[in-house]
Design a protein around this motif. Structure first.
Motif, mmCIF file in Angstrom:
data_model
loop_
_atom_site.group_PDB
_atom_site.id
_atom_site.type_symbol
_atom_site.label_atom_id
_atom_site.label_comp_id
_atom_site.label_asym_id
_atom_site.label_seq_id
_atom_site.Cartn_x
_atom_site.Cartn_y
_atom_site.Cartn_z
ATOM 1 N N ALA A 1 -0.699 -0.507 -0.494
ATOM 2 C CA ALA A 1 -0.063 -0.184 -1.772
ATOM 3 C C ALA A 1 0.136 1.319 -1.968
ATOM 4 C CB ALA A 1 -0.895 -0.745 -2.920
ATOM 5 N N GLN A 2 -0.549 2.143 -1.137
ATOM 6 C CA GLN A 2 -0.482 3.601 -1.277
ATOM 7 C C GLN A 2 -0.065 4.216 0.058
ATOM 8 O OE1 GLN A 2 -4.092 5.267 -3.078
ATOM 9 N NE2 GLN A 2 -4.499 3.308 -4.066
ATOM 10 N N PRO A 3 1.193 4.110 0.440
ATOM 11 C CA PRO A 3 1.612 4.607 1.749
ATOM 12 C C PRO A 3 1.453 6.112 1.925
ATOM 13 C CG PRO A 3 3.504 3.969 0.412
ATOM 14 C CD PRO A 3 2.294 3.461 -0.294
ATOM 15 N N TRP A 4 1.323 6.859 0.838
ATOM 16 C CA TRP A 4 1.134 8.308 0.952
ATOM 17 C C TRP A 4 -0.336 8.711 1.019
ATOM 18 C CZ3 TRP A 4 5.157 10.673 -3.014
ATOM 19 C CH2 TRP A 4 6.448 10.453 -2.530
ATOM 20 N N ALA A 5 -1.245 7.762 0.937
ATOM 21 C CA ALA A 5 -2.668 8.095 1.062
ATOM 22 C C ALA A 5 -2.928 8.707 2.430
ATOM 23 C CB ALA A 5 -3.522 6.843 0.875
ATOM 24 N N GLY A 6 -3.607 9.844 2.457
ATOM 25 C CA GLY A 6 -3.858 10.555 3.700
ATOM 26 C C GLY A 6 -2.765 11.523 4.080
ATOM 27 N N VAL B 1 -1.357 8.094 -5.319
ATOM 28 C CA VAL B 1 -2.511 7.852 -4.450
ATOM 29 C C VAL B 1 -3.778 7.932 -5.300
ATOM 30 C CG1 VAL B 1 -1.392 8.742 -2.373
ATOM 31 C CG2 VAL B 1 -2.704 10.297 -3.820
ATOM 32 N N SER B 2 -4.810 7.214 -4.897
ATOM 33 C CA SER B 2 -6.071 7.207 -5.646
ATOM 34 C C SER B 2 -6.897 8.465 -5.414
ATOM 35 C CB SER B 2 -6.914 5.992 -5.248
ATOM 36 O OG SER B 2 -6.278 4.791 -5.583
ATOM 37 N N ASN B 3 -6.823 9.014 -4.180
ATOM 38 C CA ASN B 3 -7.793 10.026 -3.779
ATOM 39 C C ASN B 3 -7.177 11.376 -3.435
ATOM 40 O OD1 ASN B 3 -9.764 8.037 -4.033
ATOM 41 N ND2 ASN B 3 -9.741 7.510 -1.857
ATOM 42 N N PRO B 4 -6.698 12.125 -4.440
ATOM 43 C CA PRO B 4 -6.382 13.530 -4.177
ATOM 44 C C PRO B 4 -7.679 14.296 -3.967
ATOM 45 C CG PRO B 4 -6.258 13.112 -6.524
ATOM 46 C CD PRO B 4 -6.525 11.776 -5.862
ATOM 47 N N THR B 5 -7.659 15.268 -3.092
ATOM 48 C CA THR B 5 -8.907 15.943 -2.738
ATOM 49 C C THR B 5 -8.937 17.429 -3.075
ATOM 50 O OG1 THR B 5 -8.032 16.287 -0.512
ATOM 51 C CG2 THR B 5 -9.444 14.347 -0.872
ATOM 52 N N CYS B 6 -7.804 18.124 -2.934
ATOM 53 C CA CYS B 6 -7.797 19.561 -3.194
ATOM 54 C C CYS B 6 -6.355 20.017 -3.396
ATOM 55 C CB CYS B 6 -8.448 20.313 -2.026
ATOM 56 S SG CYS B 6 -8.901 22.029 -2.426
ATOM 57 N N VAL B 7 -6.203 21.207 -3.972
ATOM 58 C CA VAL B 7 -4.883 21.744 -4.287
ATOM 59 C C VAL B 7 -4.832 23.232 -3.968
ATOM 60 C CG1 VAL B 7 -4.338 20.067 -6.092
ATOM 61 C CG2 VAL B 7 -5.619 22.117 -6.680
ATOM 62 N N CYS B 8 -3.619 23.718 -3.704
ATOM 63 C CA CYS B 8 -3.392 25.157 -3.601
ATOM 64 C C CYS B 8 -1.923 25.430 -3.891
ATOM 65 C CB CYS B 8 -3.784 25.710 -2.232
ATOM 66 S SG CYS B 8 -2.558 25.439 -0.926
ATOM 67 N N PHE B 9 -1.615 26.664 -4.260
ATOM 68 C CA PHE B 9 -0.232 27.071 -4.470
ATOM 69 C C PHE B 9 0.312 27.710 -3.203
ATOM 70 C CE2 PHE B 9 -1.553 26.641 -8.841
ATOM 71 C CZ PHE B 9 -0.397 26.212 -9.482
ATOM 72 N N GLY B 10 1.574 27.382 -2.896
ATOM 73 C CA GLY B 10 2.210 27.953 -1.713
ATOM 74 C C GLY B 10 3.700 28.085 -1.902
ATOM 75 N N GLY B 11 4.384 28.314 -0.790
ATOM 76 C CA GLY B 11 5.807 28.565 -0.832
ATOM 77 C C GLY B 11 6.092 30.037 -1.056
ATOM 78 N N PRO B 12 7.323 30.470 -0.802
ATOM 79 C CA PRO B 12 7.666 31.891 -0.921
ATOM 80 C C PRO B 12 7.377 32.477 -2.295
ATOM 81 C CG PRO B 12 9.409 30.681 0.195
ATOM 82 C CD PRO B 12 8.459 29.660 -0.326
ATOM 83 N N ASP B 13 7.502 31.645 -3.348
ATOM 84 C CA ASP B 13 7.261 32.118 -4.710
ATOM 85 C C ASP B 13 5.938 31.626 -5.288
ATOM 86 O OD1 ASP B 13 7.922 29.464 -4.919
ATOM 87 O OD2 ASP B 13 9.634 29.754 -6.252
ATOM 88 N N ARG C 1 -10.206 7.684 2.710
ATOM 89 C CA ARG C 1 -11.591 7.232 2.673
ATOM 90 C C ARG C 1 -11.861 6.381 1.429
ATOM 91 N NH1 ARG C 1 -17.265 10.673 2.689
ATOM 92 N NH2 ARG C 1 -18.495 9.041 3.639
ATOM 93 N N PHE C 2 -12.640 5.331 1.623
ATOM 94 C CA PHE C 2 -13.074 4.386 0.595
ATOM 95 C C PHE C 2 -11.980 3.406 0.167
ATOM 96 C CE2 PHE C 2 -15.789 8.193 -0.581
ATOM 97 C CZ PHE C 2 -16.911 7.735 0.083
ATOM 98 N N LEU C 3 -10.762 3.515 0.677
ATOM 99 C CA LEU C 3 -9.697 2.606 0.268
ATOM 100 C C LEU C 3 -9.732 1.334 1.101
ATOM 101 C CD1 LEU C 3 -6.672 5.046 -0.219
ATOM 102 C CD2 LEU C 3 -8.300 4.213 -1.938
ATOM 103 N N THR C 4 -9.479 0.211 0.464
ATOM 104 C CA THR C 4 -9.402 -1.067 1.166
ATOM 105 C C THR C 4 -8.049 -1.182 1.878
ATOM 106 O OG1 THR C 4 -8.419 -2.219 -0.707
ATOM 107 C CG2 THR C 4 -10.837 -2.104 -0.631
ATOM 108 N N ARG C 5 -7.927 -2.173 2.739
ATOM 109 C CA ARG C 5 -6.642 -2.396 3.410
ATOM 110 C C ARG C 5 -5.535 -2.677 2.409
ATOM 111 N NH1 ARG C 5 -8.209 -6.186 8.688
ATOM 112 N NH2 ARG C 5 -9.530 -4.619 9.731
#
Length: 295
Positions: A270-275, A238-250, A261-265
């Motif tokens: 082409a980026q089905p995981w965007a959002g 994806v073009s637009n990652p916005t933030c990160v954090c660590f999670g999960g039990p470990d 946001r800002f992506l064309t149709r």
């Protein structure tokens, strides 16, 4: 499905501006926002349950966990409010900037003393009308500095002796000395200068003190060593990652929020995981999220 980097889609979605993922160890769930659709979301990996709370205001700009179980702190436009996840009850803590100002709350992070370090940003993405603040558990607001276009990358070192901060539209990440006992910042120094070619967005620090930074419009998350050198680049579908954090039990799963946001149709096709909410398992664990408020 996952990429060659091991990145997988944890929660398919269509967030316009997914942001601020936080892992709650008490409930073993992830919370995050869609800022521009004013939605608070929660995902419980063990059950697959995905909850959504819709708000009527324009923006949900920041999020923090509270020390009181079952509640969170939300940046709603320019105010901070507590929100009960069970009952929906809201209580205003403070007004960070006056109503009617053409700014909104954005990225923030708590320290071990229960304070929130949080910035505001220009809604037009061009003027230095934002500021950076420290908000105490009693709701007192302390302005640290101004001339901010888009505040981002608020993260603290494991020892809480350093605070990271970016102005996305100035393409720079700074590092400040932090006296966590006094709640004061030292002089700023440039940590990473992107030279106008990268937009540093949300970030977190792992247990080794390395900064993981989402690069908006750059399609990657970068791990920076404490001296500011690049240690690892995680490429994304994806073009637009916005933030990160660590999670999960470990605390070894890096969760990544993304934006449409800002992506064309054509880009969206082409980026089905965007959002969507993405995840990747890493060897180095993160740190437990610090919470707002007093014990």
């Amino acid at each position: 499905m996952q990429t060659s980097e091991g990145v997988r889609c944890a929660v398919p979605g269509s967030d316009v501006l997914g942001e601020t993922p936080l892992w709650c160890e008490q409930t073993q769930s992830l919370l995050w926002l869609d800022i521009e659709q004013a939605r608070l979301q929660r995902f419980h990996p063990a059950s697959g349950r995905h909850d959504v709370w819709q708000f009527d205001e324009r923006y949900l700009g920041t999020l923090a966990l509270l020390r009181r179980p079952g509640r969170v702190l939300l940046g709603i436009d320019l105010a901070l409010e507590t929100f009960d996840l069970g009952t929906g009850a809201r209580e205003k803590l403070c007004q960070v900037e006056p109503v009617g100002t053409d700014t909104r709350l954005n990225d923030g992070r708590c320290d071990s003393r229960g304070r929130l370090w949080v910035g505001t940003m220009d809604n037009q993405l061009a003027r230095g009308s934002g500021s950076f603040y420290r908000v105490d558990p009693d709701g007192r607001v302390h302005r640290q500095f101004g001339d901010v276009i888009v505040s981002n990358t608020v993260a603290l070192s494991p020892a809480e002796d350093r605070l990271y901060f970016s102005d996305t539209r100035r393409y720079i990440t700074w590092r400040f000395g932090l006296d966590v006992a006094a709640g004061t910042l030292g002089p700023r120094e440039v940590f990473v200068d992107y030279g106008g070619r990268g937009r540093p967005d949300g970030a977190c620090v792992d247990s080794q003190g390395y900064l993981w930074n989402a690069i908006f419009a750059g399609g990657r998350v970068v791990r920076y060593a404490p001296d500011g050198t690049v240690d690892r680049v995680l490429t994304l579908p994806v073009s637009n990652p916005t933030c990160v954090c660590f999670g999960g039990p470990d605390l070894r799963t890096l969760y990544i929020t993304t934006a449409q946001r800002f992506l064309t149709r054509a880009q969206l096709r082409a980026q089905p995981w965007a959002g969507s909410l993405l995840a990747v398992y890493l060897e180095v664990p993160g740190l437990a999220e610090r919470r707002f408020g007093r014990d």
